[in-house]
Write a protein that holds these residues in place. Structure first.
Motif, PDB file in Angstrom:
ATOM      1  N   TRP A  19      21.914 -45.447  -2.864  1.00  0.00           N
ATOM      2  CA  TRP A  19      20.604 -46.047  -3.254  1.00  0.00           C
ATOM      3  C   TRP A  19      20.303 -47.867  -3.552  1.00  0.00           C
ATOM      4  CZ3 TRP A  19      18.599 -47.476  -8.128  1.00  0.00           C
ATOM      5  CH2 TRP A  19      19.816 -47.271  -9.492  1.00  0.00           C
ATOM      6  N   ARG A  20      21.547 -48.024  -3.815  1.00  0.00           N
ATOM      7  CA  ARG A  20      20.597 -49.514  -4.838  1.00  0.00           C
ATOM      8  C   ARG A  20      20.590 -50.189  -3.037  1.00  0.00           C
ATOM      9  NH1 ARG A  20      22.707 -49.872 -10.088  1.00  0.00           N
ATOM     10  NH2 ARG A  20      24.194 -47.804 -10.390  1.00  0.00           N
ATOM     11  N   SER A  21      19.477 -51.223  -3.523  1.00  0.00           N
ATOM     12  CA  SER A  21      19.295 -52.515  -2.603  1.00  0.00           C
ATOM     13  C   SER A  21      18.843 -53.417  -3.214  1.00  0.00           C
ATOM     14  CB  SER A  21      18.461 -51.620  -1.841  1.00  0.00           C
ATOM     15  OG  SER A  21      16.850 -51.497  -2.569  1.00  0.00           O
ATOM     16  N   SER A  22      18.987 -54.552  -2.996  1.00  0.00           N
ATOM     17  CA  SER A  22      18.071 -55.441  -3.243  1.00  0.00           C
ATOM     18  C   SER A  22      16.796 -55.892  -4.165  1.00  0.00           C
ATOM     19  CB  SER A  22      17.869 -56.932  -2.519  1.00  0.00           C
ATOM     20  OG  SER A  22      17.416 -56.334  -1.569  1.00  0.00           O
ATOM     21  N   GLY A  23      16.932 -55.841  -5.258  1.00  0.00           N
ATOM     22  CA  GLY A  23      15.120 -56.361  -6.192  1.00  0.00           C
ATOM     23  C   GLY A  23      15.510 -55.299  -7.784  1.00  0.00           C
ATOM     24  N   PRO A  24      14.427 -55.519  -7.706  1.00  0.00           N
ATOM     25  CA  PRO A  24      15.305 -54.593  -9.549  1.00  0.00           C
ATOM     26  C   PRO A  24      15.306 -53.290  -9.159  1.00  0.00           C
ATOM     27  CG  PRO A  24      13.319 -55.620  -9.535  1.00  0.00           C
ATOM     28  CD  PRO A  24      13.097 -55.536  -7.917  1.00  0.00           C
ATOM     29  N   TYR A  26      15.058 -49.967 -10.770  1.00  0.00           N
ATOM     30  CA  TYR A  26      14.484 -49.159 -11.077  1.00  0.00           C
ATOM     31  C   TYR A  26      13.302 -49.198 -10.422  1.00  0.00           C
ATOM     32  CZ  TYR A  26       9.710 -51.968 -12.063  1.00  0.00           C
ATOM     33  OH  TYR A  26       8.879 -52.576 -11.256  1.00  0.00           O
ATOM     34  N   LEU A  27      13.348 -50.051  -8.926  1.00  0.00           N
ATOM     35  CA  LEU A  27      12.184 -50.085  -7.674  1.00  0.00           C
ATOM     36  C   LEU A  27      12.705 -49.144  -6.322  1.00  0.00           C
ATOM     37  CD1 LEU A  27      10.407 -52.906  -7.508  1.00  0.00           C
ATOM     38  CD2 LEU A  27       9.313 -51.143  -8.734  1.00  0.00           C
ATOM     39  N   ALA A  28      14.685 -49.751  -6.561  1.00  0.00           N
ATOM     40  CA  ALA A  28      15.179 -49.090  -5.526  1.00  0.00           C
ATOM     41  C   ALA A  28      15.298 -47.810  -6.149  1.00  0.00           C
ATOM     42  CB  ALA A  28      16.392 -50.062  -5.894  1.00  0.00           C
ATOM     43  N   LEU A  29      15.971 -47.061  -7.393  1.00  0.00           N
ATOM     44  CA  LEU A  29      15.894 -46.176  -7.101  1.00  0.00           C
ATOM     45  C   LEU A  29      14.271 -44.553  -7.561  1.00  0.00           C
ATOM     46  CD1 LEU A  29      17.006 -43.644  -8.562  1.00  0.00           C
ATOM     47  CD2 LEU A  29      16.530 -44.206 -10.892  1.00  0.00           C
ATOM     48  N   ALA A  30      13.362 -45.513  -7.684  1.00  0.00           N
ATOM     49  CA  ALA A  30      11.429 -44.619  -7.120  1.00  0.00           C
ATOM     50  C   ALA A  30      11.789 -44.718  -6.009  1.00  0.00           C
ATOM     51  CB  ALA A  30      10.755 -45.789  -8.151  1.00  0.00           C
ATOM     52  N   ARG A  31      11.905 -45.977  -4.868  1.00  0.00           N
ATOM     53  CA  ARG A  31      11.709 -45.858  -3.382  1.00  0.00           C
ATOM     54  C   ARG A  31      13.256 -44.423  -3.752  1.00  0.00           C
ATOM     55  NH1 ARG A  31      11.930 -50.846  -2.702  1.00  0.00           N
ATOM     56  NH2 ARG A  31      14.287 -50.801  -2.882  1.00  0.00           N
ATOM     57  N   ALA A  32      14.281 -44.775  -3.507  1.00  0.00           N
ATOM     58  CA  ALA A  32      14.910 -43.596  -3.263  1.00  0.00           C
ATOM     59  C   ALA A  32      14.146 -42.223  -3.252  1.00  0.00           C
ATOM     60  CB  ALA A  32      16.204 -43.464  -3.549  1.00  0.00           C
ATOM     61  N   VAL A  33      14.129 -41.755  -3.891  1.00  0.00           N
ATOM     62  CA  VAL A  33      13.237 -40.088  -4.723  1.00  0.00           C
ATOM     63  C   VAL A  33      12.132 -40.631  -3.518  1.00  0.00           C
ATOM     64  CG1 VAL A  33      12.302 -38.997  -6.426  1.00  0.00           C
ATOM     65  CG2 VAL A  33      14.189 -40.594  -7.106  1.00  0.00           C
ATOM     66  N   ARG A  34      10.837 -40.944  -3.368  1.00  0.00           N
ATOM     67  CA  ARG A  34      10.212 -40.877  -2.920  1.00  0.00           C
ATOM     68  C   ARG A  34      10.928 -40.491  -1.581  1.00  0.00           C
ATOM     69  NH1 ARG A  34       8.620 -46.156  -2.223  1.00  0.00           N
ATOM     70  NH2 ARG A  34       8.634 -46.668  -4.620  1.00  0.00           N
ATOM     71  N   LEU A  35      11.619 -41.557  -0.974  1.00  0.00           N
ATOM     72  CA  LEU A  35      11.874 -40.955   0.857  1.00  0.00           C
ATOM     73  C   LEU A  35      12.210 -39.318   0.559  1.00  0.00           C
ATOM     74  CD1 LEU A  35      12.327 -41.881   3.280  1.00  0.00           C
ATOM     75  CD2 LEU A  35      14.902 -43.029   2.686  1.00  0.00           C
ATOM     76  N   LEU A  36      13.362 -39.815  -0.501  1.00  0.00           N
ATOM     77  CA  LEU A  36      13.739 -37.795  -0.482  1.00  0.00           C
ATOM     78  C   LEU A  36      12.342 -36.958  -0.480  1.00  0.00           C
ATOM     79  CD1 LEU A  36      16.667 -38.009  -2.987  1.00  0.00           C
ATOM     80  CD2 LEU A  36      16.839 -37.613  -0.878  1.00  0.00           C
ATOM     81  N   VAL A  37      11.306 -37.126  -1.016  1.00  0.00           N
ATOM     82  CA  VAL A  37      10.022 -36.150  -0.943  1.00  0.00           C
ATOM     83  C   VAL A  37       9.398 -36.501   0.430  1.00  0.00           C
ATOM     84  CG1 VAL A  37       7.829 -35.677  -2.315  1.00  0.00           C
ATOM     85  CG2 VAL A  37       9.540 -36.433  -3.653  1.00  0.00           C
TER      86      VAL A  37
END
Length: 480
Positions: A19-24, A26-37
């Motif tokens: 799930w890790r990507s460039s940038g903060p 916490y934003l990468a983690l939130a983005r990954a959870v959002r995509l799962l939903v």
């Protein structure tokens, strides 16, 4: 609404993957959870692990997990309550695909996954049935369990597939959906929970809701079934029924491995939960080899695994003949309860089914060959016109489950009408608006039509992606 089930930190970490990507972080983690939903891989109303537990499972600071959860709450993808934790939801502006209005005759209909009738076979079966019909005319024509000759033919068909079956274990129905509705009527009721795959067959979700019951989705993994999540859901939600499509899952086309078949029966038996196995598309394995044994081979008496079958997808959808395979006691209960729905199946159609099942092996060979050719042609056309979409070739069935490169499936279905296409948007196959990144694309139409459909899809997708104005009429070059 409070959560249906909980998820551990290690389980969510497995779902998140890389799930890790460039940038903060916490934003990468939130983005990954959002995509799962949005993809439906993380069901709605699922309680997420606590911030400390998730941080430990992911190897990040608790501050990162806390900030990610806060971002998800701000976006509307997470709800929280003191003492109940945090659980997944969807923002208010993410809606379920609307019903589609009637279409013109020249529209390419990609909302229906059903084959044309096998050439010649249906005509021959109709002639044979007409010759047999006079023998049945002196009687009343009512038989709630089905004609004995058809029950025997279905039992023989299932036995030939490796599932020894007696006629007493078979109830003839008016298709698979009628069979599922009858099972819901007898085995469940208002307020009961029914576990389903996610995504799944939309009409099954409709049937559950129409009964006043509540579907509880368990997300599919990219390559198959999440039986760990299923086990946890069965333990926590205490469902009245579990509904699965192992051959070949609608809409993903996935085929359940042998080991998973044995395990899912064991899980259902251990929890005393009836397992409804939908085999409507079981005959359409497309990649050769020996298909896995029917799920009910691990419960041959039908005490736990209840099999639903149909001739609609493999023979012809216009002939409404299906069946339920269960233990004889349940078959008798179902036959008695059937009177409130439709009393019995038409005699002539049952006789047609007897003749078709006698030639099933030859007919299905031809049906599979046609479906395989259409699948490959459609995949080739889509790879040319929409290379950015991700589509894993299905091992069986009649449809592709295409992953879009943006969550705009409902918008695509709305715009596609203007280009002469009828689509079923991804949310139609889920609960509460999931699967905006997906669209189901049946390959049951002739190959030239599918190639035309791929071109129209590409034009419609460009219109959606670019948010460009769309004319009321399709381009002249695309008119059928």
């Amino acid at each position: 609404m409070l959560p249906d089930r909980g998820l551990s930190g290690p389980h969510l970490a497995r779902l998140l993957g890389s799930w890790r990507s460039s940038g903060p972080a916490y934003l990468a983690l939130a983005r990954a959870v959002r995509l799962l939903v949005l993809d439906g891989r993380l069901p709605l109303r699922t309680r997420l692990p606590g911030e400390r537990e998730l941080a430990e499972a992911l190897g990040v600071s608790r501050t990162t997990a806390t900030a990610a959860y806060a971002a998800l709450r701000d976006e509307g993808f997470l709800a929280s309550r003191r003492g109940s934790g945090s659980w997944t939801r969807l923002p208010a502006d993410v809606g379920v695909a609307a019903d589609v209005a009637p279409y013109a005759e020249d529209v390419i209909d990609l909302s229906c996954a059903a084959c044309a009738a096998p050439e010649g076979a249906l005509h021959a079966a109709l002639v044979a049935a007409s010759a047999e019909l006079p023998r049945h005319l002196p009687g009343p024509g009512y038989d709630a369990a089905g004609l004995p000759t058809l029950r025997a033919a279905i039992a023989g068909h299932l036995t030939g597939r490796g599932l020894p079956t007696s006629p007493e274990q078979v109830l003839v129905t008016a298709g698979a959906l009628h069979a599922f509705t009858l099972l819901l009527r007898v085995l469940a009721g208002p307020g009961d929970r029914v576990v389903t795959e996610h995504p799944t067959y939309p009409a099954a979700l409709d049937a559950v809701r129409a009964m006043g019951a509540r579907p509880v989705p368990v997300s599919m993994l990219p390559g198959g079934w999440d039986l760990d999540m299923l086990e946890a859901t069965m333990r926590q939600a205490a469902p009245r029924l579990v509904y699965v499509i192992p051959d070949h899952q609608n809409p993903t086309g996935l085929t359940m491995p042998v080991g998973d078949r044995e395990r899912i029966v064991a899980l259902a038996r251990a929890s005393r939960t009836p397992l409804i196995v939908d085999e409507t598309i079981a005959g359409l394995h497309l990649d050769g080899g020996t298909p896995p044994p029917p799920v009910a081979t691990f419960d041959p008496d039908g005490e736990t695994a209840i099999t639903v079958g149909s001739m609609s997808k493999t023979f012809w959808a216009g002939m409404r003949i299906g069946w339920i395979r269960a233990n004889p006691a349940l078959v008798r209960r179902l036959a008695a309860a059937r009177a409130a729905l439709d009393i019995c199946s038409p005699v002539l159609e049952q006789l047609v089914a007897v003749s078709l099942l006698a030639e099933a092996d030859d007919v299905l060979v031809r049906q599979r060959a046609g479906a395989r050719s259409r699948r490959d042609a459609f995949l080739a056309a889509l790879s040319v016109h929409l290379p950015e979409w991700r589509i894993d070739p299905p091992a069986g069935g009649l449809s592709l489950w295409a992953e879009l490169d943006a969550p705009r499936s409902t918008a695509l279905a709305a715009v596609a009408d203007r280009f002469g296409l009828r689509l079923a948007a991804g949310p139609r196959f889920g609960v509460d608006g999931a699967f905006e990144r997906y669209v189901r694309l049946p390959f049951s139409l002739p190959e030239p039509v599918l190639e035309d459909a791929a071109l129209r899809l590409a034009v419609a997708w460009r219109a959606v992606s670019e948010s460009a104005p769309v004319s009321a009429e399709p381009p002249a070059a695309l008119v059928v």
